[in-house]
Design an enzyme around this catalytic site. Sequence first.
Site, PDB file in Angstrom:
ATOM      1  N   ASP A  62       0.748  -1.178  -0.205  1.00  0.00           N
ATOM      2  CA  ASP A  62       0.033   0.016   0.055  1.00  0.00           C
ATOM      3  C   ASP A  62       0.662   1.228   0.083  1.00  0.00           C
ATOM      4  O   ASP A  62       0.790   2.029   1.032  1.00  0.00           O
ATOM      5  CB  ASP A  62      -1.050  -0.078   1.320  1.00  0.00           C
ATOM      6  CG  ASP A  62      -2.034  -1.082   1.252  1.00  0.00           C
ATOM      7  OD1 ASP A  62      -2.152  -1.617   0.403  1.00  0.00           O
ATOM      8  OD2 ASP A  62      -2.367  -1.430   2.354  1.00  0.00           O
TER       9      ASP A  62
ATOM     10  N   GLU B 218     -11.466  -1.541  -3.262  1.00  0.00           N
ATOM     11  CA  GLU B 218     -11.045  -0.696  -2.421  1.00  0.00           C
ATOM     12  C   GLU B 218      -9.920   0.108  -3.017  1.00  0.00           C
ATOM     13  O   GLU B 218      -9.855   0.119  -4.046  1.00  0.00           O
ATOM     14  CB  GLU B 218     -10.350  -1.695  -1.163  1.00  0.00           C
ATOM     15  CG  GLU B 218      -9.455  -2.592  -1.942  1.00  0.00           C
ATOM     16  CD  GLU B 218      -8.983  -3.608  -0.670  1.00  0.00           C
ATOM     17  OE1 GLU B 218      -9.644  -3.810   0.420  1.00  0.00           O
ATOM     18  OE2 GLU B 218      -8.110  -4.439  -1.164  1.00  0.00           O
TER      19      GLU B 218
END
Length: 322
Positions: free
Chosen positions: A34, A201
């Site tokens: 991420d 997401e």
Amino acid sequence: MYLPTLAASASLLVGVAHGYASPGACSGACNIHDPALIRRESDGKYFRFSTGNKISYASASSIEGPWTAIGSVLPGGSSIDLDGNDDLWAPDVQLVNGVYYVLYSVSTFGSQNSAIGLATSDTMDLNTWTDHGSTGIRSDSSKPYNAIDGNLFQDDSGTWYMNFGSFWNDIYQAQMKSPPTAVASSSYQIAYQPAGEHAVEGAYLYKYGNYYYLFFSEGKCCGYDSSRPATGEEYKIKVCRSTTATGNFVDANGVSCTSGGGTIVLESHDNVYGPGGQGVFTDPTLGPVLYYHYVDTTIGYADSQKLFGWNVLDFSSGWPVV
């Protein structure tokens, strides 16, 4: 951010391009999950933030590296009173009026008891971060969304928005106060995959030309070393666009992003597997750059083996192409 117990929905649309460039070079500390990327105004140094180690971060003289680990943004964890406040996820970094904002997520795997927090620093140097706690964007089982994966965005009028969400009813947006330390309005849905586990997401909004491009990750993100999904159900990066920052996003086929729309920007290819957790950065030399994490299948599939990837984006067709 990762919810490894949930299965991914299958990709429904083909991408604009089927041949993908290999990830750009990376040297030094390249294992990451991420990523969030920014360049410091004072000296041009690159800073990269990531999930783990209470938001770990590194710096480099260029996007290629060599990346040098700095430490943790919040070594004491978050002040948000939720389980997971010592295991922070999914950072986003933005410059706001000369101050560097890092958003982070507090949650536990598979839970809707979540919140998006904020830390700030004037310099991004180690031990200069102030934790502001929750932005007011929180969720529990009464909400249609999961309040993680925050992304701050400022439109051309100067209004700040937060894009967020993971699974459940997917991606939501809320207007923020100015400066954007706290939410200012109720939220509304801007992207939804009705099929399967609603495996969308990691929203990231980016303005290029006359369009606002909503990038997001779809599919199963994690745990590939123990449980790989069916081919095509692993993480991939998709996009929709709109002439406004606040909704009406559609893909290249005109399908609404709230009805399962999404044009593939990057998916598994060659030795690249499950790219996602993306953002877009305007590099002063390279122009728009898509950055993300991915598995190199020649190295290993464990989450700890994921690597920092990046590619220059070509918007000449009106859609981002790697």
